[in-house]
Write a protein that holds these residues in place. Structure first.
Motif, PDB file in Angstrom:
ATOM      1  N   SER A 137       0.838  -1.196   0.000  1.00 40.78           N
ATOM      2  CA  SER A 137       0.000   0.000   0.000  1.00 40.78           C
ATOM      3  C   SER A 137       0.873   1.247   0.000  1.00 40.78           C
ATOM      4  O   SER A 137       2.057   1.196   0.336  1.00 40.78           O
ATOM      5  CB  SER A 137      -0.927   0.021   1.228  1.00 40.78           C
ATOM      6  N   THR A 176       0.341   5.940   0.073  1.00 42.97           N
ATOM      7  CA  THR A 176      -0.481   7.133   0.001  1.00 42.97           C
ATOM      8  C   THR A 176       0.253   8.177  -0.831  1.00 42.97           C
ATOM      9  O   THR A 176       1.466   8.331  -0.706  1.00 42.97           O
ATOM     10  CB  THR A 176      -0.765   7.681   1.411  1.00 42.97           C
ATOM     11  N   ILE A 198      -7.622   4.205  -4.086  1.00 47.93           N
ATOM     12  CA  ILE A 198      -8.476   4.935  -3.160  1.00 47.93           C
ATOM     13  C   ILE A 198      -8.489   6.402  -3.605  1.00 47.93           C
ATOM     14  O   ILE A 198      -7.444   6.952  -3.977  1.00 47.93           O
ATOM     15  CB  ILE A 198      -7.948   4.795  -1.718  1.00 47.93           C
ATOM     16  N   ALA A 208      -4.274   7.013  -2.985  1.00 49.14           N
ATOM     17  CA  ALA A 208      -3.634   5.837  -2.384  1.00 49.14           C
ATOM     18  C   ALA A 208      -3.895   4.609  -3.241  1.00 49.14           C
ATOM     19  O   ALA A 208      -4.788   4.595  -4.094  1.00 49.14           O
ATOM     20  CB  ALA A 208      -4.146   5.599  -0.961  1.00 49.14           C
ATOM     21  N   ALA A 221      -3.911   0.127  -2.656  1.00 51.14           N
ATOM     22  CA  ALA A 221      -3.835  -0.966  -1.682  1.00 51.14           C
ATOM     23  C   ALA A 221      -3.972  -2.293  -2.411  1.00 51.14           C
ATOM     24  O   ALA A 221      -4.843  -2.450  -3.266  1.00 51.14           O
ATOM     25  CB  ALA A 221      -4.932  -0.825  -0.626  1.00 51.14           C
ATOM     26  N   GLU A 247      -5.156  -6.141   2.010  1.00 49.72           N
ATOM     27  CA  GLU A 247      -5.050  -4.983   2.893  1.00 49.72           C
ATOM     28  C   GLU A 247      -6.392  -4.713   3.584  1.00 49.72           C
ATOM     29  O   GLU A 247      -7.463  -4.926   3.013  1.00 49.72           O
ATOM     30  CB  GLU A 247      -4.613  -3.748   2.106  1.00 49.72           C
ATOM     31  N   ILE A 295      -9.388  -2.526   5.101  1.00 53.30           N
ATOM     32  CA  ILE A 295     -10.086  -1.279   4.816  1.00 53.30           C
ATOM     33  C   ILE A 295     -11.158  -1.069   5.889  1.00 53.30           C
ATOM     34  O   ILE A 295     -11.942  -1.970   6.187  1.00 53.30           O
ATOM     35  CB  ILE A 295     -10.756  -1.322   3.426  1.00 53.30           C
ATOM     36  N   TYR A 296     -11.185   0.146   6.440  1.00 55.86           N
ATOM     37  CA  TYR A 296     -12.175   0.496   7.467  1.00 55.86           C
ATOM     38  C   TYR A 296     -13.289   1.301   6.806  1.00 55.86           C
ATOM     39  O   TYR A 296     -13.061   2.400   6.287  1.00 55.86           O
ATOM     40  CB  TYR A 296     -11.503   1.266   8.600  1.00 55.86           C
ATOM     41  N   ILE A 310     -14.750   5.291   3.084  1.00 54.67           N
ATOM     42  CA  ILE A 310     -13.838   4.585   3.982  1.00 54.67           C
ATOM     43  C   ILE A 310     -12.940   5.567   4.731  1.00 54.67           C
ATOM     44  O   ILE A 310     -12.896   6.758   4.428  1.00 54.67           O
ATOM     45  CB  ILE A 310     -12.945   3.592   3.196  1.00 54.67           C
ATOM     46  N   TRP A 367      -8.936   5.970   5.455  1.00 56.82           N
ATOM     47  CA  TRP A 367      -7.613   5.491   5.029  1.00 56.82           C
ATOM     48  C   TRP A 367      -6.560   6.370   5.700  1.00 56.82           C
ATOM     49  O   TRP A 367      -6.441   7.545   5.381  1.00 56.82           O
ATOM     50  CB  TRP A 367      -7.477   5.539   3.511  1.00 56.82           C
TER      51      TRP A 367
END
Length: 251
Positions: free
Chosen positions: A50, A52, A155, A168, A170, A174, A176-177, A190, A192
């Motif tokens: 991943s 960013t 993302i 980003a 991923a 990975e 993810i929230y 999400i 991140w």
């Protein structure tokens, strides 16, 4: 004497032919995969887990070559920059991401450097938390199917696919929230790295969310063990499952 010389010459000739044959056999596929045209493939290179992005650029005239490889990106392609440094030779190089993978390039090979929309996502998060209400995730998901790992998802700062909005990337496995599973028909909202972002809904795998926050190899081991009906948790913990967490993977 002439016969010995002839035999030695023949032996050398055969050896050279074998070396050439082996070289062609070994190098043929990577060479075909290389280049700076839109049809090249990076499948032989491992995905990065991943990253960013705050800056991106375009591959310059004739494309950009990745240092230490025979691969490259075509002219005009979006290249996401993670960081940069000077070399001992006086050249400036960037660590970049392209096609879900990490590369090194010469800074002089890219043009039109711009900021991504990361700051937009950051300030949108601050605005939502203005009244002291922390943005919280309601669900956890994984990217993709851990048994089919050669994929990645981007993302975005906004629910729209543009080079600027990409903040980003991923790889499969990975964690993810998820704030809103159904932000709209195509997108999920999400968190991140503490910043609000958006990802295509078809990237998310909720069924395997119990495998969150561990490495891809351990995720694969656990799925295979469950499928085979194995219950020897200690063996799997050895492969990287956090101490004390083994039980939850076999509920």
């Amino acid at each position: 004497m002439n016969g010995m010389i002839r035999k030695q010459f023949l032996r050398i000739t055969v050896c050279l032919m074998l070396v050439l044959t082996m070289s062609v056999t070994i190098l043929q596929e990577p060479v075909q995969a290389a280049g700076t045209t839109s049809g090249f493939t990076t499948d032989l290179v491992d995905l990065s887990r991943s990253a960013t992005f705050r800056t991106y650029a375009r591959a310059g005239k004739g494309g950009v070559g990745f240092i230490g490889t025979s691969l490259g990106a075509p002219e005009g392609a979006a290249i996401y920059i993670e960081d940069g440094r000077n070399t001992c030779s006086g050249k400036y190089i960037y660590k970049v991401f392209y096609e879900g993978r990490s590369w090194t390039i010469y800074a002089s090979d890219v043009v039109d450097l711009k900021d991504t929309a990361y700051s937009t996502a950051y300030y949108a998060t601050l605005k939502r938390e203005k009244n002291g209400k922390k943005v919280k995730a309601k669900k956890t998901a994984l990217i993709g199917d851990v048994m089919d790992p050669l994929h990645y998802c981007n993302i975005y700062a906004k629910p729209k696919v543009t080079d600027e909005n990409c903040i980003a990337t991923a790889a499969v496995g990975e964690t993810i929230y998820v704030i809103r599973e159904n932000y709209n028909e195509k997108w999920a909202e999400i968190l991140w790295g503490g910043v609000i972002g958006y990802i295509k809904k078809d990237c998310l795998n909720y069924a395997d969310s119990y495998l969150s926050d561990i490495g891809i190899r351990s995720q694969q081991d656990i799925k295979q063990a469950k499928k085979a009906g194995l219950t020897y948790k200690g063996f799997l913990c050895y492969y990287g499952v956090p101490a004390g967490d083994c039980e939850k993977y076999f509920q």
